[in-house]
Design a protein around this motif. Structure first.
Motif, PDB file in Angstrom:
ATOM      1  N   LEU A   1      20.583 -48.611  -9.266  1.00  0.00           N
ATOM      2  CA  LEU A   1      21.087 -48.533 -10.626  1.00  0.00           C
ATOM      3  C   LEU A   1      21.441 -49.932 -11.119  1.00  0.00           C
ATOM      4  O   LEU A   1      22.146 -50.682 -10.442  1.00  0.00           O
ATOM      5  N   TRP A   2      20.974 -50.248 -12.300  1.00  0.00           N
ATOM      6  CA  TRP A   2      21.153 -51.570 -12.905  1.00  0.00           C
ATOM      7  C   TRP A   2      21.775 -51.413 -14.285  1.00  0.00           C
ATOM      8  O   TRP A   2      21.321 -50.601 -15.086  1.00  0.00           O
ATOM      9  N   GLN A   3      22.825 -52.173 -14.548  1.00  0.00           N
ATOM     10  CA  GLN A   3      23.470 -52.145 -15.858  1.00  0.00           C
ATOM     11  C   GLN A   3      22.857 -53.242 -16.721  1.00  0.00           C
ATOM     12  O   GLN A   3      22.883 -54.419 -16.361  1.00  0.00           O
ATOM     13  N   GLY A   4      22.299 -52.854 -17.855  1.00  0.00           N
ATOM     14  CA  GLY A   4      21.699 -53.858 -18.718  1.00  0.00           C
ATOM     15  C   GLY A   4      21.019 -53.231 -19.915  1.00  0.00           C
ATOM     16  O   GLY A   4      21.154 -52.031 -20.190  1.00  0.00           O
ATOM     17  N   SER A   5      20.270 -54.070 -20.647  1.00  0.00           N
ATOM     18  CA  SER A   5      19.584 -53.622 -21.858  1.00  0.00           C
ATOM     19  C   SER A   5      18.079 -53.652 -21.648  1.00  0.00           C
ATOM     20  O   SER A   5      17.528 -54.660 -21.191  1.00  0.00           O
ATOM     21  N   TYR A   6      17.435 -52.566 -22.000  1.00  0.00           N
ATOM     22  CA  TYR A   6      15.980 -52.456 -21.890  1.00  0.00           C
ATOM     23  C   TYR A   6      15.478 -51.718 -23.122  1.00  0.00           C
ATOM     24  O   TYR A   6      16.043 -50.684 -23.508  1.00  0.00           O
ATOM     25  N   GLN A   7      14.449 -52.265 -23.743  1.00  0.00           N
ATOM     26  CA  GLN A   7      13.920 -51.724 -24.996  1.00  0.00           C
ATOM     27  C   GLN A   7      15.048 -51.535 -26.019  1.00  0.00           C
ATOM     28  O   GLN A   7      15.175 -50.487 -26.657  1.00  0.00           O
ATOM     29  N   GLN A   8      15.871 -52.565 -26.135  1.00  0.00           N
ATOM     30  CA  GLN A   8      16.987 -52.606 -27.100  1.00  0.00           C
ATOM     31  C   GLN A   8      18.028 -51.501 -26.876  1.00  0.00           C
ATOM     32  O   GLN A   8      18.763 -51.124 -27.793  1.00  0.00           O
TER      33      GLN A   8
ATOM     34  N   THR B   1      21.159 -50.356 -24.243  1.00  0.00           N
ATOM     35  CA  THR B   1      22.038 -50.767 -23.147  1.00  0.00           C
ATOM     36  C   THR B   1      22.554 -49.548 -22.400  1.00  0.00           C
ATOM     37  O   THR B   1      22.947 -48.544 -23.013  1.00  0.00           O
ATOM     38  N   GLY B   2      22.545 -49.635 -21.087  1.00  0.00           N
ATOM     39  CA  GLY B   2      23.041 -48.524 -20.286  1.00  0.00           C
ATOM     40  C   GLY B   2      22.844 -48.784 -18.813  1.00  0.00           C
ATOM     41  O   GLY B   2      22.581 -49.922 -18.390  1.00  0.00           O
ATOM     42  N   LEU B   3      22.990 -47.731 -18.040  1.00  0.00           N
ATOM     43  CA  LEU B   3      22.796 -47.788 -16.594  1.00  0.00           C
ATOM     44  C   LEU B   3      21.428 -47.188 -16.292  1.00  0.00           C
ATOM     45  O   LEU B   3      21.195 -46.000 -16.524  1.00  0.00           O
ATOM     46  N   TRP B   4      20.539 -48.019 -15.757  1.00  0.00           N
ATOM     47  CA  TRP B   4      19.142 -47.625 -15.583  1.00  0.00           C
ATOM     48  C   TRP B   4      18.726 -47.670 -14.119  1.00  0.00           C
ATOM     49  O   TRP B   4      19.218 -48.497 -13.347  1.00  0.00           O
ATOM     50  N   LEU B   5      17.790 -46.810 -13.776  1.00  0.00           N
ATOM     51  CA  LEU B   5      17.159 -46.824 -12.460  1.00  0.00           C
ATOM     52  C   LEU B   5      16.051 -47.863 -12.489  1.00  0.00           C
ATOM     53  O   LEU B   5      15.177 -47.831 -13.358  1.00  0.00           O
ATOM     54  N   ARG B   6      16.095 -48.800 -11.509  1.00  0.00           N
ATOM     55  CA  ARG B   6      15.205 -49.961 -11.573  1.00  0.00           C
ATOM     56  C   ARG B   6      14.866 -50.452 -10.167  1.00  0.00           C
ATOM     57  O   ARG B   6      15.650 -50.305  -9.229  1.00  0.00           O
ATOM     58  N   TRP B   7      13.682 -51.065 -10.044  1.00  0.00           N
ATOM     59  CA  TRP B   7      13.248 -51.622  -8.768  1.00  0.00           C
ATOM     60  C   TRP B   7      13.794 -53.031  -8.579  1.00  0.00           C
ATOM     61  O   TRP B   7      13.945 -53.788  -9.545  1.00  0.00           O
ATOM     62  N   TYR B   8      14.078 -53.373  -7.334  1.00  0.00           N
ATOM     63  CA  TYR B   8      14.494 -54.742  -7.010  1.00  0.00           C
ATOM     64  C   TYR B   8      13.756 -55.201  -5.752  1.00  0.00           C
ATOM     65  O   TYR B   8      13.296 -54.393  -4.939  1.00  0.00           O
ATOM     66  N   ASN B   9      13.624 -56.518  -5.622  1.00  0.00           N
ATOM     67  CA  ASN B   9      12.968 -57.085  -4.443  1.00  0.00           C
ATOM     68  C   ASN B   9      13.994 -57.785  -3.567  1.00  0.00           C
ATOM     69  O   ASN B   9      15.201 -57.619  -3.767  1.00  0.00           O
ATOM     70  N   ALA B  10      13.530 -58.570  -2.609  1.00  0.00           N
ATOM     71  CA  ALA B  10      14.457 -59.202  -1.672  1.00  0.00           C
ATOM     72  C   ALA B  10      15.355 -60.225  -2.342  1.00  0.00           C
ATOM     73  O   ALA B  10      16.423 -60.562  -1.817  1.00  0.00           O
ATOM     74  N   ALA B  11      14.948 -60.727  -3.521  1.00  0.00           N
ATOM     75  CA  ALA B  11      15.714 -61.772  -4.190  1.00  0.00           C
ATOM     76  C   ALA B  11      16.560 -61.245  -5.339  1.00  0.00           C
ATOM     77  O   ALA B  11      17.725 -61.641  -5.502  1.00  0.00           O
ATOM     78  N   ASP B  12      16.004 -60.343  -6.149  1.00  0.00           N
ATOM     79  CA  ASP B  12      16.699 -59.927  -7.372  1.00  0.00           C
ATOM     80  C   ASP B  12      16.000 -58.699  -7.937  1.00  0.00           C
ATOM     81  O   ASP B  12      15.031 -58.196  -7.375  1.00  0.00           O
ATOM     82  N   TRP B  13      16.494 -58.239  -9.091  1.00  0.00           N
ATOM     83  CA  TRP B  13      15.820 -57.156  -9.799  1.00  0.00           C
ATOM     84  C   TRP B  13      14.440 -57.634 -10.219  1.00  0.00           C
ATOM     85  O   TRP B  13      14.276 -58.770 -10.677  1.00  0.00           O
ATOM     86  N   VAL B  14      13.438 -56.787 -10.083  1.00  0.00           N
ATOM     87  CA  VAL B  14      12.083 -57.149 -10.490  1.00  0.00           C
ATOM     88  C   VAL B  14      12.060 -57.321 -12.008  1.00  0.00           C
ATOM     89  O   VAL B  14      12.547 -56.464 -12.748  1.00  0.00           O
ATOM     90  N   SER B  15      11.498 -58.423 -12.477  1.00  0.00           N
ATOM     91  CA  SER B  15      11.522 -58.761 -13.898  1.00  0.00           C
ATOM     92  C   SER B  15      10.563 -57.877 -14.697  1.00  0.00           C
ATOM     93  O   SER B  15       9.475 -57.532 -14.237  1.00  0.00           O
TER      94      SER B  15
END
Length: 279
Positions: free
Chosen positions: A190-197, A199-213
Motif C-alpha cells: 500500500l502506497w500513499q500518494g496521488s495517481y491520475q490526479q 490522492t489516496g492509499l493505493w495498491l502498488r508494486w515496488y522493487n528492491a530500491a523503491d516504488w516502481v515509477s
C-alpha cells in the motif's frame, strides 16, 4: 468440494474467446472509478526485472473462463497476471476474454478490490449454492490453484494476501502492509500518494530500491535529470569562462611585463649599455 477438472480435451474441440461472451445481460456493467484507476496503477507499475513485456500478461475485468466442462462458467477478477503469456501486439489480436484451456497457462496472481457486495465471495465466506458455479475462492484455490491471491478493501484500508501452500491458501504476514514475491523480484504494498490526479492509499508494486515509477514519474525524473545535466553543463561553462578570463588576465600581465622589459632594454641601449651583458 469441487471435483478436480479432468485432463483438458484438444483445443480444437473447445470454444475459444471468440465463441464465449465477454459480458452477459443483467450484469452490473463497467467497474467504478476506483477500480479503473487502481487497475491502471497496478498494470503500469508491474515491471518484473526478470520478465520481459513479451512474457507477461496483465488484465483487469477480463472474463476468465476456467472449466472446459462448463464452458460458460467464468470469473471476472479486478486484476490478474499471467506469466509466460504475451499481451497482444496488434489491435486485432486483443483478447475478448482469457480462456484457460485455450491459453494453456493459469494466472499467477489475482487481485480483488473488495466492495460490500462482493466481500463474502472474494474472501471465501459464501457457500456454494447447489447446481451453481463455484465461488471465486474455490476457483482460485481449488481449480486454477493460483499461487497468490490478494484482496484490498479501500473502505477499511485493509490489505490481505494469501499464498497457495499445498492445497490451501494461507495468509501472508504483511508488515508495513507489503510483501515480497521472489518469483517476480517485486513486492506489492500500500502506497500513499496521488495517481491520475487522485490522492489516496493505493495498491502498488515496488522493487528492491523503491516504488516502481509510473510513466509520468519517469518523465518527471527524466526532466529533472535533464535539468540537472543542463545546470551542471552551465556550471562547467561558467568555470571554463572563469579559467579563460584568468588565463587572459595572466597573458595581459605577461604582455605588459614584456613590453616594460622591451622599453627598458631600448633605453639602456640608447645610453650605450648592452642590456644582455648586465652583471
Amino acid at each position: 468440494m469441487y471435483q478436480p477438472i479432468p485432463p483438458r480435451p484438444p483445443q480444437e474441440t473447445m470454444p475459444t474467446m471468440y465463441d464465449l461472451p465477454s459480458e452477459l445481460v443483467g450484469e452490473s456493467g463497467l467497474p467504478d472509478e476506483f477500480h479503473c484507476i487502481q487497475a491502471d496503477l497496478l498494470s503500469e507499475t508491474c515491471q518484473p526485472p526478470n520478465y520481459s513485456s513479451e512474457e507477461i500478461l496483465v488484465a483487469s475485468d477480463l472474463n476468465l473462463y476456467y472449466d472446459p466442462r462448463h464452458t460458460l462458467w467464468y470469473k471476472r477478477p479486478d486484476w490478474y497476471m499471467v506469466l509466460g503469456v504475451p499481451s497482444a501486439s496488434q489491435q486485432q489480436d486483443l483478447r475478448l476474454s482469457y480462456v484457460v484451456w485455450q491459453e494453456g497457462v493459469d494466472p499467477f496472481l489475482i487481485v480483488e478490490l473488495l466492495s460490500p457486495g462482493t466481500e463474502q465471495d472474494d474472501l471465501g465466506k459464501r457457500l456454494r449454492e447447489v447446481n451453481q458455479p463455484p465461488t471465486k475462492w474455490e476457483v482460485y484455490e481449488e481449480i486454477l490453484r493460483v499461487p497468490y491471491y490478494v484482496v484490498y478493501d479501500r473502505y477499511e484500508n485493509n490489505l490481505r494476501a494469501f499464498r497457495l501452500i499445498g492445497t490451501r491458501y494461507e495468509a501472508i504476514s504483511l508488515p508495513e502492509n507489503r510483501f515480497w514475491l521472489d518469483e517476480l523480484e517485486l513486492g506489492l504494498g500500500l502506497w500513499q500518494g496521488s495517481y491520475q490526479q487522485t490522492t489516496g492509499l493505493w495498491l502498488r508494486w515496488y522493487n528492491a530500491a523503491d516504488w516502481v515509477s509510473t510513466r509520468k514519474e519517469q518523465a518527471q525524473q527524466e526532466r529533472q535529470r535533464a535539468e540537472q545535466e543542463r545546470q551542471q553543463a552551465e556550471q562547467e561553462r561558467q568555470r571554463a569562462e572563469q579559467e579563460y578570463q584568468r588565463a587572459e588576465q595572466e597573458y595581459q600581465r605577461a604582455e605588459r611585463e614584456y613590453q616594460r622589459a622591451e622599453r627598458l632594454s631600448e633605453y639602456l641601449r640608447s645610453q650605450g649599455i648592452d642590456p644582455d651583458n648586465l652583471s
